[in-house]
Design a protein around this motif. Structure first.
Motif, PDB file in Angstrom:
ATOM      1  N   ARG A 117      44.441  41.573  54.266  1.00  0.00           N
ATOM      2  CA  ARG A 117      45.197  41.904  53.051  1.00  0.00           C
ATOM      3  C   ARG A 117      46.641  42.279  53.401  1.00  0.00           C
ATOM      4  O   ARG A 117      47.586  41.818  52.745  1.00  0.00           O
ATOM      5  CB  ARG A 117      44.526  43.052  52.304  1.00  0.00           C
ATOM      6  CG  ARG A 117      45.250  43.426  50.998  1.00  0.00           C
ATOM      7  CD  ARG A 117      44.716  44.729  50.436  1.00  0.00           C
ATOM      8  NE  ARG A 117      43.424  44.602  49.843  1.00  0.00           N
ATOM      9  CZ  ARG A 117      43.202  44.350  48.545  1.00  0.00           C
ATOM     10  NH1 ARG A 117      44.219  44.157  47.732  1.00  0.00           N
ATOM     11  NH2 ARG A 117      41.977  44.280  48.083  1.00  0.00           N
ATOM     12  N   VAL A 122      36.803  29.836  49.337  1.00  0.00           N
ATOM     13  CA  VAL A 122      37.601  31.060  49.366  1.00  0.00           C
ATOM     14  C   VAL A 122      38.752  30.943  48.377  1.00  0.00           C
ATOM     15  O   VAL A 122      39.430  29.918  48.302  1.00  0.00           O
ATOM     16  CB  VAL A 122      38.162  31.320  50.780  1.00  0.00           C
ATOM     17  CG1 VAL A 122      39.170  32.478  50.769  1.00  0.00           C
ATOM     18  CG2 VAL A 122      37.036  31.624  51.762  1.00  0.00           C
ATOM     19  N   ILE A 136      42.036  33.386  47.580  1.00  0.00           N
ATOM     20  CA  ILE A 136      42.804  34.599  47.874  1.00  0.00           C
ATOM     21  C   ILE A 136      43.346  35.092  46.538  1.00  0.00           C
ATOM     22  O   ILE A 136      44.500  34.895  46.175  1.00  0.00           O
ATOM     23  CB  ILE A 136      43.922  34.324  48.896  1.00  0.00           C
ATOM     24  CG1 ILE A 136      43.314  33.779  50.192  1.00  0.00           C
ATOM     25  CG2 ILE A 136      44.720  35.588  49.178  1.00  0.00           C
ATOM     26  CD1 ILE A 136      44.335  33.382  51.246  1.00  0.00           C
ATOM     27  N   ALA A 157      35.367  40.645  52.219  1.00  0.00           N
ATOM     28  CA  ALA A 157      35.897  40.165  50.943  1.00  0.00           C
ATOM     29  C   ALA A 157      36.462  41.308  50.107  1.00  0.00           C
ATOM     30  O   ALA A 157      37.551  41.187  49.526  1.00  0.00           O
ATOM     31  CB  ALA A 157      34.807  39.430  50.163  1.00  0.00           C
ATOM     32  N   LEU A 204      39.420  39.089  48.460  1.00  0.00           N
ATOM     33  CA  LEU A 204      39.086  37.672  48.402  1.00  0.00           C
ATOM     34  C   LEU A 204      37.897  37.441  47.475  1.00  0.00           C
ATOM     35  O   LEU A 204      36.971  38.257  47.419  1.00  0.00           O
ATOM     36  CB  LEU A 204      38.694  37.144  49.791  1.00  0.00           C
ATOM     37  CG  LEU A 204      39.643  37.381  50.957  1.00  0.00           C
ATOM     38  CD1 LEU A 204      39.025  36.832  52.232  1.00  0.00           C
ATOM     39  CD2 LEU A 204      40.999  36.756  50.685  1.00  0.00           C
ATOM     40  N   PHE A 240      38.917  29.709  54.791  1.00  0.00           N
ATOM     41  CA  PHE A 240      40.003  30.688  54.834  1.00  0.00           C
ATOM     42  C   PHE A 240      41.258  30.078  55.439  1.00  0.00           C
ATOM     43  O   PHE A 240      42.381  30.355  54.995  1.00  0.00           O
ATOM     44  CB  PHE A 240      39.565  31.921  55.628  1.00  0.00           C
ATOM     45  CG  PHE A 240      40.637  32.974  55.742  1.00  0.00           C
ATOM     46  CD1 PHE A 240      41.062  33.677  54.621  1.00  0.00           C
ATOM     47  CD2 PHE A 240      41.220  33.258  56.964  1.00  0.00           C
ATOM     48  CE1 PHE A 240      42.060  34.640  54.729  1.00  0.00           C
ATOM     49  CE2 PHE A 240      42.215  34.215  57.082  1.00  0.00           C
ATOM     50  CZ  PHE A 240      42.637  34.908  55.957  1.00  0.00           C
ATOM     51  N   LYS A 276      44.784  30.351  53.369  1.00  0.00           N
ATOM     52  CA  LYS A 276      45.909  31.146  53.855  1.00  0.00           C
ATOM     53  C   LYS A 276      47.103  30.287  54.245  1.00  0.00           C
ATOM     54  O   LYS A 276      48.213  30.793  54.431  1.00  0.00           O
ATOM     55  CB  LYS A 276      45.503  31.979  55.071  1.00  0.00           C
ATOM     56  CG  LYS A 276      45.314  31.180  56.367  1.00  0.00           C
ATOM     57  CD  LYS A 276      44.937  32.067  57.534  1.00  0.00           C
ATOM     58  CE  LYS A 276      44.565  31.282  58.789  1.00  0.00           C
ATOM     59  NZ  LYS A 276      45.728  30.791  59.537  1.00  0.00           N
TER      60      LYS A 276
END
Length: 203
Positions: free
Chosen positions: A84, A112, A114, A151, A156, A183, A187
């Motif tokens: 985070r 995933v 974000i 998570a 997430l 992920f 990201k």
């Protein structure tokens, strides 16, 4: 041209149950130095780093003479917090990622987002998987628990589904590799994204 700034974090957490020191670089190459004193968890975190292209260093110790639970949980909490922090304002990220990963007879899917909204949907592990001791020390139930802690602390939304598998080692590792690959996509910095990829303007 200036070199891109890496998204990094360095955190420490100490309780009566464990001590965790963790460093990560979301823009790394997948290098890792993991020592949680729980060997199978080291194996899973090494796979996560490798397949998400996240450089990760973890040093942890705790009351593993009682159970691996506290140390594994606390490392997962700190990993989530570090993710985070390293993501920052999330400007320019792809945001979403999905992956389907086999490991021999096992097959796992992870998706995933974000999102800033912590949520886990986890399904498909075979009956009694949660009671199996993988490597004689890591209980199968900890796989879901690590995803929960990660998570919720990283912010997430994560969906992990086991689509097949027989060997508990293979199932757990396929789940972690699928999560890592999803992920990695989420990201990633997308040159076409301007600002934060949300109609709300914040994640």
């Amino acid at each position: 041209m200036t070199a891109p700034t890496h998204r990094t974090a360095s955190l420490r957490r100490a309780t009566s149950e464990s001590t965790v020191e963790l460093e990560l670089d979301l823009d790394g190459t997948g290098q890792s130095h993991i020592d949680t004193t729980v060997p199978f968890f080291d194996h899973l975190l090494t796979a996560f780093a490798k397949h998400s292209l996240t450089d990760l260093t973890v040093r942890a110790s705790g009351d593993t003479d009682i159970d691996a639970h506290h140390t594994v949980e606390d490392v997962s909490i700190v990993l989530g917090q570090a993710i985070r922090e390293a993501l920052g304002d999330k400007a320019g990220i792809s945001r979403y990622g999905d992956a389907l990963v086999p490991l021999d007879e096992a097959l796992a899917q992870a998706v995933v987002d974000i999102s800033g909204r912590p949520y886990l949907v986890h399904s498909g592990e075979p009956a009694v998987f949660e009671y199996h001791l993988i490597g004689g020390h890591f209980t199968g139930s900890l796989v879901r628990h690590t995803f929960e802690a990660l998570a919720f602390n990283a912010g997430l939304t994560v969906h992990v589904t086991v689509l097949g598998g027989r060997d508990p080692h293979h199932i757990a590792e396929a789940e972690y590799k699928a999560f890592a690959r999803a992920f990695r996509q989420a990201k990633a910095l997308d040159p076409l994204v301007v600002g934060v990829p949300s109609t709300k303007g914040a994640l």
